[in-house]
Design a protein around this motif. Structure first.
Motif, PDB file in Angstrom:
ATOM      1  N   GLY A  55       0.783  -1.232   0.000  1.00 18.45           N
ATOM      2  CA  GLY A  55       0.000   0.000   0.000  1.00 18.45           C
ATOM      3  C   GLY A  55       0.813   1.280   0.000  1.00 18.45           C
ATOM      4  N   ARG A  72      -6.142  -0.037   0.501  1.00 19.91           N
ATOM      5  CA  ARG A  72      -6.269  -1.461   0.813  1.00 19.91           C
ATOM      6  C   ARG A  72      -6.114  -1.661   2.314  1.00 19.91           C
ATOM      7  NH1 ARG A  72      -2.035  -4.561  -2.528  1.00 19.91           N
ATOM      8  NH2 ARG A  72      -2.683  -6.347  -1.242  1.00 19.91           N
ATOM      9  N   ASN A  74      -4.879  -4.860   4.338  1.00 13.26           N
ATOM     10  CA  ASN A  74      -4.355  -6.225   4.229  1.00 13.26           C
ATOM     11  C   ASN A  74      -4.856  -7.122   5.359  1.00 13.26           C
ATOM     12  OD1 ASN A  74      -3.070  -5.577   1.891  1.00 13.26           O
ATOM     13  ND2 ASN A  74      -0.994  -5.574   2.744  1.00 13.26           N
ATOM     14  N   THR A  78      -8.955  -6.748   1.622  1.00 14.22           N
ATOM     15  CA  THR A  78      -9.902  -5.945   0.850  1.00 14.22           C
ATOM     16  C   THR A  78      -9.207  -4.729   0.253  1.00 14.22           C
ATOM     17  OG1 THR A  78     -11.720  -6.653   2.275  1.00 14.22           O
ATOM     18  CG2 THR A  78     -12.096  -4.708   0.924  1.00 14.22           C
ATOM     19  N   VAL A  79      -9.581  -4.428  -0.979  1.00  8.96           N
ATOM     20  CA  VAL A  79      -9.123  -3.201  -1.635  1.00  8.96           C
ATOM     21  C   VAL A  79     -10.350  -2.353  -1.938  1.00  8.96           C
ATOM     22  CG1 VAL A  79      -9.148  -4.229  -3.949  1.00  8.96           C
ATOM     23  CG2 VAL A  79      -7.692  -2.258  -3.489  1.00  8.96           C
ATOM     24  N   CYS A  96     -11.883  -5.602 -10.299  1.00  6.55           N
ATOM     25  CA  CYS A  96     -10.762  -5.688  -9.375  1.00  6.55           C
ATOM     26  C   CYS A  96      -9.780  -6.743  -9.906  1.00  6.55           C
ATOM     27  CB  CYS A  96     -11.331  -6.088  -8.010  1.00  6.55           C
ATOM     28  SG  CYS A  96     -10.161  -6.560  -6.769  1.00  6.55           S
TER      29      CYS A  96
END
Length: 118
Positions: A55, A72, A74, A78-79, A96
């Motif tokens: 990120g 994001r 981690n 999830t982004v 995505c």
């Protein structure tokens, strides 16, 4: 089983905002760069935004700079794509993607539709 599941799309008026999410499973999320691409009707898919595995670095298409933000989590695998000041030309299916450059692997989600219209 690898899965990328996008959510958060929908109908929004010009000038409005949406936040897309992409939940990942089945692979080591923190080892993958993540990106969002979009495909409008009759057009080729284009890269919108990307973020490195930790990120620390992001980049954006010129058409969305200053309006969209990729991030994001981690810990949550999830982004996100925060989209502000939306325009009708942002209407597209948003996808995505997870990329492991070292292993040469890409995973794609199935997409979520964003429609910007009054």
């Amino acid at each position: 089983q690898v899965q990328l599941v996008e959510s958060g799309g929908g109908l929004v008026q010009p000038g409005g905002s949406l936040r897309l999410s992409c939940a990942a499973s089945g692979f080591t999320f923190s080892n993958y760069a993540m990106s969002w691409s979009r495909q409008a009707p009759g057009k080729e898919r284009e890269l919108v935004a990307a973020i490195t595995s930790a990120g620390g670095s992001t980049n954006y298409a010129d058409s969305v700079k200053g309006r969209f933000t990729i991030s994001r989590d981690n810990a949550k695998n999830t982004v996100y794509l925060q989209m502000n000041s939306l325009k009708p030309e942002d209407t597209a299916v948003y996808y995505c993607k997870a990329t492991n450059y070292y292993r040469g692997i890409d995973y794609w989600g199935k997409g979520t539709l964003v429609t910007v219209s009054s």
